[in-house]
Write a protein that holds these residues in place. Sequence first.
Motif, PDB file in Angstrom:
ATOM      1  N   MET A   1       3.006  -1.346   4.359  1.00  0.00           N
ATOM      2  CA  MET A   1       1.919  -0.299   4.382  1.00  0.00           C
ATOM      3  C   MET A   1       2.566   1.057   4.653  1.00  0.00           C
ATOM      4  N   ASP A   2       2.556   2.017   3.615  1.00  0.00           N
ATOM      5  CA  ASP A   2       2.932   3.114   3.655  1.00  0.00           C
ATOM      6  C   ASP A   2       2.233   3.905   4.973  1.00  0.00           C
ATOM      7  N   VAL A   3       2.555   4.798   5.615  1.00  0.00           N
ATOM      8  CA  VAL A   3       2.005   5.381   6.612  1.00  0.00           C
ATOM      9  C   VAL A   3       1.117   6.815   6.122  1.00  0.00           C
ATOM     10  N   THR A   4       1.902   7.595   5.285  1.00  0.00           N
ATOM     11  CA  THR A   4       1.113   8.681   4.943  1.00  0.00           C
ATOM     12  C   THR A   4       0.354   8.574   3.347  1.00  0.00           C
ATOM     13  N   MET A   5      -0.726   8.253   3.378  1.00  0.00           N
ATOM     14  CA  MET A   5      -1.611   8.248   2.212  1.00  0.00           C
ATOM     15  C   MET A   5      -3.045   8.963   2.344  1.00  0.00           C
ATOM     16  N   PRO A   6      -3.434   9.453   1.237  1.00  0.00           N
ATOM     17  CA  PRO A   6      -4.780  10.217   1.240  1.00  0.00           C
ATOM     18  C   PRO A   6      -5.868   9.248   1.698  1.00  0.00           C
TER      19      PRO A   6
ATOM     20  N   THR B   1      12.033   3.021   7.631  1.00  0.00           N
ATOM     21  CA  THR B   1      12.102   4.651   6.965  1.00  0.00           C
ATOM     22  C   THR B   1      12.551   4.650   5.544  1.00  0.00           C
ATOM     23  N   LYS B   2      11.749   5.468   5.172  1.00  0.00           N
ATOM     24  CA  LYS B   2      12.213   5.546   3.401  1.00  0.00           C
ATOM     25  C   LYS B   2      13.428   6.785   3.430  1.00  0.00           C
ATOM     26  N   PRO B   3      14.014   6.910   2.420  1.00  0.00           N
ATOM     27  CA  PRO B   3      13.929   5.966   1.158  1.00  0.00           C
ATOM     28  C   PRO B   3      14.447   4.566   1.763  1.00  0.00           C
TER      29      PRO B   3
ATOM     30  N   ALA C   1       0.790  -1.280  -0.118  1.00  0.00           N
ATOM     31  CA  ALA C   1       0.037   0.088   0.074  1.00  0.00           C
ATOM     32  C   ALA C   1       0.841   1.164   0.254  1.00  0.00           C
ATOM     33  N   GLU C   2       0.792   1.896  -1.102  1.00  0.00           N
ATOM     34  CA  GLU C   2       1.685   3.032  -1.022  1.00  0.00           C
ATOM     35  C   GLU C   2       0.917   4.120  -2.369  1.00  0.00           C
ATOM     36  N   ASP C   3       1.022   5.497  -1.776  1.00  0.00           N
ATOM     37  CA  ASP C   3       0.107   6.285  -2.615  1.00  0.00           C
ATOM     38  C   ASP C   3       0.961   7.041  -3.624  1.00  0.00           C
ATOM     39  N   ASP C   4       2.607   7.017  -3.467  1.00  0.00           N
ATOM     40  CA  ASP C   4       3.350   7.624  -4.195  1.00  0.00           C
ATOM     41  C   ASP C   4       3.792   6.735  -5.622  1.00  0.00           C
TER      42      ASP C   4
HETATM   43 MG   LIG Z   1       2.920   8.318   1.082  1.00  0.00          MG
END
Ligand SMILES: [Mg+2]
Length: 124
Positions: free
Chosen positions: A48-53, A104-106, A4-7
């Motif tokens: 799971m990406d944390v920051t998603m819309p 953590t990203k990257p 799950a990733e919005d980018d």
């Molecule tokens: Mg994101």
Amino acid sequence: MLVAEDDPANLVMMRAMFERLGCRVDTVTNGEDAARAALASRYTLVCMDVTMPGMAGDEAVRLIRCKERQALGGVVTPIIALSGHAHAEAREALFAAGVDDYITKPVRRETLEELLRRYIDLSA
Ligand SMILES: [Mg+2]
């Protein structure tokens, strides 16, 4: 596994990394779809990406854990959170939400591979 990733760029990169490691990958781009998919299928692992819309990753994790607890003989899916934030506080909040691991990203391929080995038999 489920990513799950919005980018879009990150999603393509993660998919490529996982596929190179021999994993079959489903992708979603928001928390709602992530929770729905994770509860509908038995994934070996969820990233799971944390920051998603919409529904954020930590919310999706809480929802998944809540539904898993309600299910009789519930299976608990390993969830790895991906975040741009490395603060201890943010990390604690994610573990409280029910994630098993945190990166953590990257995201570096070596980090990902090391983490995956804890959950998946990559030699299979
Ligand atoms: Mg994101």
